[in-house]
Scaffold this motif. Sequence first.
Motif, PDB file in Angstrom:
ATOM      1  N   LEU A 160      33.045  52.585   9.969  1.00 54.34           N
ATOM      2  CA  LEU A 160      32.541  51.474  10.773  1.00 54.34           C
ATOM      3  C   LEU A 160      31.551  51.982  11.810  1.00 54.34           C
ATOM      4  CD1 LEU A 160      35.912  49.643  11.509  1.00 54.34           C
ATOM      5  CD2 LEU A 160      34.178  48.980   9.857  1.00 54.34           C
ATOM      6  N   ALA A 161      30.510  51.212  12.041  1.00 52.43           N
ATOM      7  CA  ALA A 161      29.579  51.499  13.133  1.00 52.43           C
ATOM      8  C   ALA A 161      30.158  50.888  14.410  1.00 52.43           C
ATOM      9  CB  ALA A 161      28.209  50.902  12.829  1.00 52.43           C
ATOM     10  N   GLY A 162      29.550  51.175  15.541  1.00 52.68           N
ATOM     11  CA  GLY A 162      30.038  50.657  16.810  1.00 52.68           C
ATOM     12  C   GLY A 162      29.991  49.138  16.863  1.00 52.68           C
ATOM     13  N   GLY A 163      31.009  48.544  17.480  1.00 56.30           N
ATOM     14  CA  GLY A 163      31.070  47.095  17.615  1.00 56.30           C
ATOM     15  C   GLY A 163      32.500  46.614  17.653  1.00 56.30           C
ATOM     16  N   GLU A 164      32.668  45.300  17.615  1.00 56.06           N
ATOM     17  CA  GLU A 164      33.995  44.685  17.592  1.00 56.06           C
ATOM     18  C   GLU A 164      34.236  44.080  16.225  1.00 56.06           C
ATOM     19  OE1 GLU A 164      34.725  43.425  22.225  1.00 56.06           O
ATOM     20  OE2 GLU A 164      34.681  41.877  20.703  1.00 56.06           O
ATOM     21  N   TYR A 165      35.418  44.349  15.682  1.00 56.58           N
ATOM     22  CA  TYR A 165      35.774  43.871  14.356  1.00 56.58           C
ATOM     23  C   TYR A 165      37.093  43.118  14.419  1.00 56.58           C
ATOM     24  CZ  TYR A 165      32.193  47.199  13.019  1.00 56.58           C
ATOM     25  OH  TYR A 165      30.998  47.875  12.911  1.00 56.58           O
ATOM     26  N   LYS A 166      37.160  42.011  13.701  1.00 61.74           N
ATOM     27  CA  LYS A 166      38.358  41.189  13.653  1.00 61.74           C
ATOM     28  C   LYS A 166      39.038  41.425  12.317  1.00 61.74           C
ATOM     29  CE  LYS A 166      36.157  37.910  16.638  1.00 61.74           C
ATOM     30  NZ  LYS A 166      35.478  36.651  16.791  1.00 61.74           N
TER      31      LYS A 166
END
Length: 153
Positions: A114-120
Motif C-alpha cells: 500500500l502507498a501512503g493514505g487512509e484505507y477502509k
Amino acid sequence: MTTTKKTNICFGIFLALFIGGLVWLFSQMEDYYTFTSDTIEGARAVAPLNKEDMQARMTLSPATYDTEVKYRKFFITVPGAKQVELRADFNRWGKDPIVLTPYKKGYFETSIALAGGEYKYVFAVDGEEIPDPSNQDRQTLADGREICIKTVR
C-alpha cells in the motif's frame, strides 16, 4: 628522594593539565554565553514570546503521506473459521478477493503493498463481515456497517 621528585613532577603535570582544561572550559562557556545572551531572538525557538507564535506552534500541519509503497500486514485470529477474506476500498470491497493465509489455531494473515493514505477495510469470516478486533480506529457507515481504517504513513 627520587620518589618524591617523581611524585612532585607527576603532580605538577597533572595540575598544569587540570588548570589548562578549566581555562579551556571557561573560555568555551563564555563564548556560548555571549552567543546565546546577545539577543532575545535566540530564545524564540525554545519559548515563543507572543500569542501569535504560540498559536502558530499549536496549529497542526496537514497530514502528509509517504508515496513509497510499503507492505502492511492484515491479520485476525478466528478459531474454527474455514476462510477469511479481506474486503477493502483498495480491492473494490471484495470484488477482487484477497484471501488470508490460514495458520495454526485459527490465525489468518496476509501482507498487502500500500502507498501512503487512509484505507477502509473489514474481514469476511466465512462470508460474514466483522471489523478488525485489533484496530479501534473505526467508522460507522450510513447503512449501519462498521468498518476499520488503516492509516499508512
